[in-house]
Design a protein around this motif. Structure first.
Motif, PDB file in Angstrom:
ATOM      1  N   UNK A  76       0.829  -1.207   0.000  1.00 31.62           N
ATOM      2  CA  UNK A  76       0.000   0.000   0.000  1.00 31.62           C
ATOM      3  C   UNK A  76       0.861   1.253   0.000  1.00 31.62           C
ATOM      4  N   UNK A  77       1.973   1.201   0.739  1.00 28.30           N
ATOM      5  CA  UNK A  77       2.862   2.364   0.791  1.00 28.30           C
ATOM      6  C   UNK A  77       3.456   2.669  -0.580  1.00 28.30           C
ATOM      7  N   UNK A  78       3.667   1.619  -1.405  1.00 27.21           N
ATOM      8  CA  UNK A  78       4.187   1.846  -2.754  1.00 27.21           C
ATOM      9  C   UNK A  78       3.155   2.573  -3.603  1.00 27.21           C
ATOM     10  N   UNK A  79       1.891   2.187  -3.465  1.00 28.59           N
ATOM     11  CA  UNK A  79       0.841   2.863  -4.229  1.00 28.59           C
ATOM     12  C   UNK A  79       0.745   4.327  -3.830  1.00 28.59           C
ATOM     13  N   UNK A  80       0.775   4.593  -2.531  1.00 23.70           N
ATOM     14  CA  UNK A  80       0.685   5.972  -2.067  1.00 23.70           C
ATOM     15  C   UNK A  80       1.874   6.790  -2.561  1.00 23.70           C
ATOM     16  N   UNK A 100       8.287  13.038   1.071  1.00 22.65           N
ATOM     17  CA  UNK A 100       7.124  12.172   0.872  1.00 22.65           C
ATOM     18  C   UNK A 100       7.220  10.880   1.675  1.00 22.65           C
ATOM     19  N   UNK A 101       8.437  10.532   2.128  1.00 25.99           N
ATOM     20  CA  UNK A 101       8.652   9.273   2.839  1.00 25.99           C
ATOM     21  C   UNK A 101       8.196   9.406   4.286  1.00 25.99           C
ATOM     22  N   UNK A 102       7.506   8.389   4.774  1.00 21.81           N
ATOM     23  CA  UNK A 102       6.925   8.468   6.120  1.00 21.81           C
ATOM     24  C   UNK A 102       7.796   7.842   7.198  1.00 21.81           C
ATOM     25  N   UNK A 110      11.898   0.316   0.879  1.00 25.06           N
ATOM     26  CA  UNK A 110      10.943   0.445  -0.213  1.00 25.06           C
ATOM     27  C   UNK A 110      11.551   1.146  -1.431  1.00 25.06           C
ATOM     28  N   UNK A 111      12.260   2.251  -1.204  1.00 24.09           N
ATOM     29  CA  UNK A 111      12.827   2.997  -2.335  1.00 24.09           C
ATOM     30  C   UNK A 111      13.792   2.150  -3.161  1.00 24.09           C
TER      31      UNK A 111
END
Length: 615
Positions: A76-80, A100-102, A110-111
């Motif tokens: 989900x984080x990739x979609x956001x 943008x990274x949380x 993820x990156x």
């Protein structure tokens, strides 16, 4: 898995020069397989069987796209993150991307993963999102219903792994899932819909059982086609009261023309067909079975029922004003019998083994790219007297009447003849590095040369350097500062005088320092000063992802290129070129105070040059 990954590990080592522990690599790979849902994790410490989406990736013709879609569907984080990146126009600076990274996971895990999937490329200064791939993956996410996606997935997987045609794969899928594969669904959309689900494992036994059931159905169909083609069925009664049916006797229908209906009835009468294949009827009238049944029963004197994939004809009129298609119908039955026989053969000994159809192809592609410099070639560069290249006259002068030197020449000649494939001469590698700028369209047009000493060798490469400058390259030369005047004159004559035009793109800086700061005057004895300065020998051309680096012990001098035993490394590996560029540039920057004007070099004073901080 260790066996399979070992091959890729060797290719990656060639590509990156970074050794990785195989056990750690396998462990991380297992973790990624589970996190992406490519396998069904039965236990935390073990990898379970291949999941449905994993099977499609293995069988897919474009696994890269499927993995991109799966990453977007699973995380989900990739979609956001991708959605927010796509909403920003133009270049995305790294600082803005970091905003943008949380959390640290999105930054550190993820990156890089999104980068490895080809969805973005992260640079130190910014992030380049692959818009087409990212948008396609976003569009595929939940693009169709779950049932349709699963049926499409199984149809493709079964057709691929069991070598079935599409129709057989669809039949086995329908038997397995109880779902009719509907309209064509592209694999990426199936992955996008199912990728977020908890992974379902492929049940091999259920697949084989479904294949066996379909084989039984095909055998029954084969027998049916044979009986229908040979006329081994009951003959319909004749309706004596209805002597001839014409177009005026048949009510118009929404599903077929009157002529099509009469032609079908004429075929039945001509062949005394007590049964006719249902698929032929539905194709002839272009309608569903029940609609065909109603239309035929409305023909005067004709009575029929639906039974066992056929239309059972009980009674027909004596004659009909239509054209018989009996020969066409018999040919249709024989063709269907042949097709079903092939399908029976395909299912006679069913095997369901999930293997990566394109795994070896991907490996071969990477090995090909290794040869084509898309993955970095790396060579050991050397200089050692080569009797062949130096020529007979030069070697005769070198050897003279010494028996020992004659033996040495023979030994050197044999060594050069039997060189290992990974060795290249300094002259060959310098030529290759310069040629990159002439043969490739490099975006970063800078040639960096660091050499403390130089001589006439620059004139040997003057033609290449001149052509590089004509193509818009900038030459940055770093050398020692405290050269003698005659050394500066030699550099001027062998380099600058040869370049003629485009000298504005030639920049020369020097780097020399004294370990203890002091002012240098006319009375200073320079031999008493403890000096440090340029000692490295380095050539770099282009940007890290397109260029090359050559470094080692060789100065830009005849001795270093033809006589002295020298050694070094030539590579086009991007991380290595990046590091070499970074090193050169930091020395270049701190040497900024001692950039020499070309005008000054035209008039060499009869005294040594002194670094500006001390003069």
């Amino acid at each position: 898995m260790e066996t399979a990954l070992a091959r890729y590990r060797r290719v990656e080592l060639a590509a990156t020069n970074e050794e990785r522990d195989l056990e750690t690599l396998v462990s991380l790979h297992n973790r990624l397989l589970v996190d992406l849902g490519l396998v069904d994790a039965e236990q935390e410490s073990e990898t379970g069987p291949v999941s449905e989406v994993g099977a499609l990736v293995l069988c897919g013709e474009d696994p890269q796209t499927l993995l991109e879609t799966l990453a977007v569907a699973k995380w989900r984080s990739a979609r956001r993150l991708l959605r927010e990146c796509l909403a920003i126009d133009g270049e995305l600076p790294r600082e803005e991307y970091n905003g943008l990274l949380r959390d640290d996971w999105e930054k550190n895990v993820l990156t890089p993963l999104l980068g490895s999937f080809g969805l973005l490329t992260a640079y130190p200064t910014g992030v380049d999102v692959t818009e087409s791939a990212a948008q396609a993956a976003m569009d595929a996410y939940d693009a169709t219903s779950t049932d349709v996606a699963r049926a499409s997935l199984y149809c493709r997987v079964l057709s691929s792994t069991m070598s079935l045609d599409d129709s057989t794969g669809a039949d086995v899928t329908s038997e397995l899932l109880g779902i009719e594969p509907g309209s064509e669904v592209v694999p990426a959309n199936a992955i996008g819909t199912l990728g977020e689900d908890f992974p379902r494992a492929i049940d091999h036994e259920a697949v084989l059982e479904a294949a066996s059931e379909i084989r039984v159905e095909y055998e029954q169909a084969s027998q049916r086609y044979r009986r229908l083609a040979t006329g081994d069925v009951s003959v319909p009664e004749r309706a004596d009261k209805v002597l001839r049916v014409t177009s005026e006797d048949v009510d118009p229908s929404d599903i077929a023309s009157v002529d099509e209906i009469l032609n079908l009835v004429a075929t039945v009468i001509d062949g005394d067909l007590g049964r006719i294949e249902m698929d032929y009827v539905t194709d002839a009238l272009n309608a569903e079975p029940y609609d065909c049944f109603q239309v035929l029963n409305n023909v005067p004197g004709l009575e029929c029922d639906l039974a066992d994939e056929t239309v059972e004809v009980v009674r027909v009129p004596s004659d009909v004003a239509g054209t018989s298609r009996l020969d066409e119908y018999v040919e249709y039955l024989l063709d269907q019998h042949a097709i079903v026989s092939q399908r029976i053969e395909a299912l006679s000994h069913p095997e369901f083994e999930l293997e990566g159809n394109h795994a070896d192809a991907n490996l071969v592609d990477r090995l090909d790219r290794l040869q084509d410099r898309q993955v970095a070639p790396t060579y050991f560069a050397y200089t050692l007297i080569d009797p062949e290249s130096l020529g007979e006259e030069a070697m005769d002068d070198y050897v003279g009447d010494s028996r020992g030197l004659r033996r040495e020449r023979a030994l050197l000649q044999r060594w050069h003849e039997d060189l290992p494939s990974g060795l290249r001469s300094y002259t060959a590698m310098t030529d290759r590095l310069f040629s990159l700028g002439l043969e490739e369209e490099l975006d970063h047009r800078v040639l960096r040369i660091m050499t403390p000493f130089d001589d006439d060798t620059f004139s040997e490469y003057a033609a290449q350097l001149r052509r590089l400058l004509e193509r818009g390259f900038e030459l940055r030369l770093l050398t020692r500062h405290t050269k003698e005047p005659w050394e500066w004159r030699r550099l001027r004559d062998n380099l600058l005088a040869q370049l003629e035009s485009n000298r504005k793109n030639v920049h020369i800086r020097t780097y020399s320092r004294f370990k203890t700061h002091q002012r240098v005057t006319r009375d200073t004895d320079l031999s008493d000063l403890s000096e440090l300065g340029i000692h490295g020998k380095l050539h770099v051309i282009g940007a890290p992802d397109e260029g090359a680096a050559l470094l080692g012990s060789a100065n830009f001098m005849e001795n270093s290129y033809h006589w002295n035993p020298e050694c070094g490394v030539y590579t086009e590996q991007s991380a290595f070129v990046d590091s070499a560029t970074e090193f050169f540039d930091v020395v270049w920057d701190i040497a900024g105070a001692d950039q020499l004007s070309l005008e000054r070099l035209q008039e060499i004073p009869e005294r040594r040059f002194i670094p500006s901080y001390y003069s």
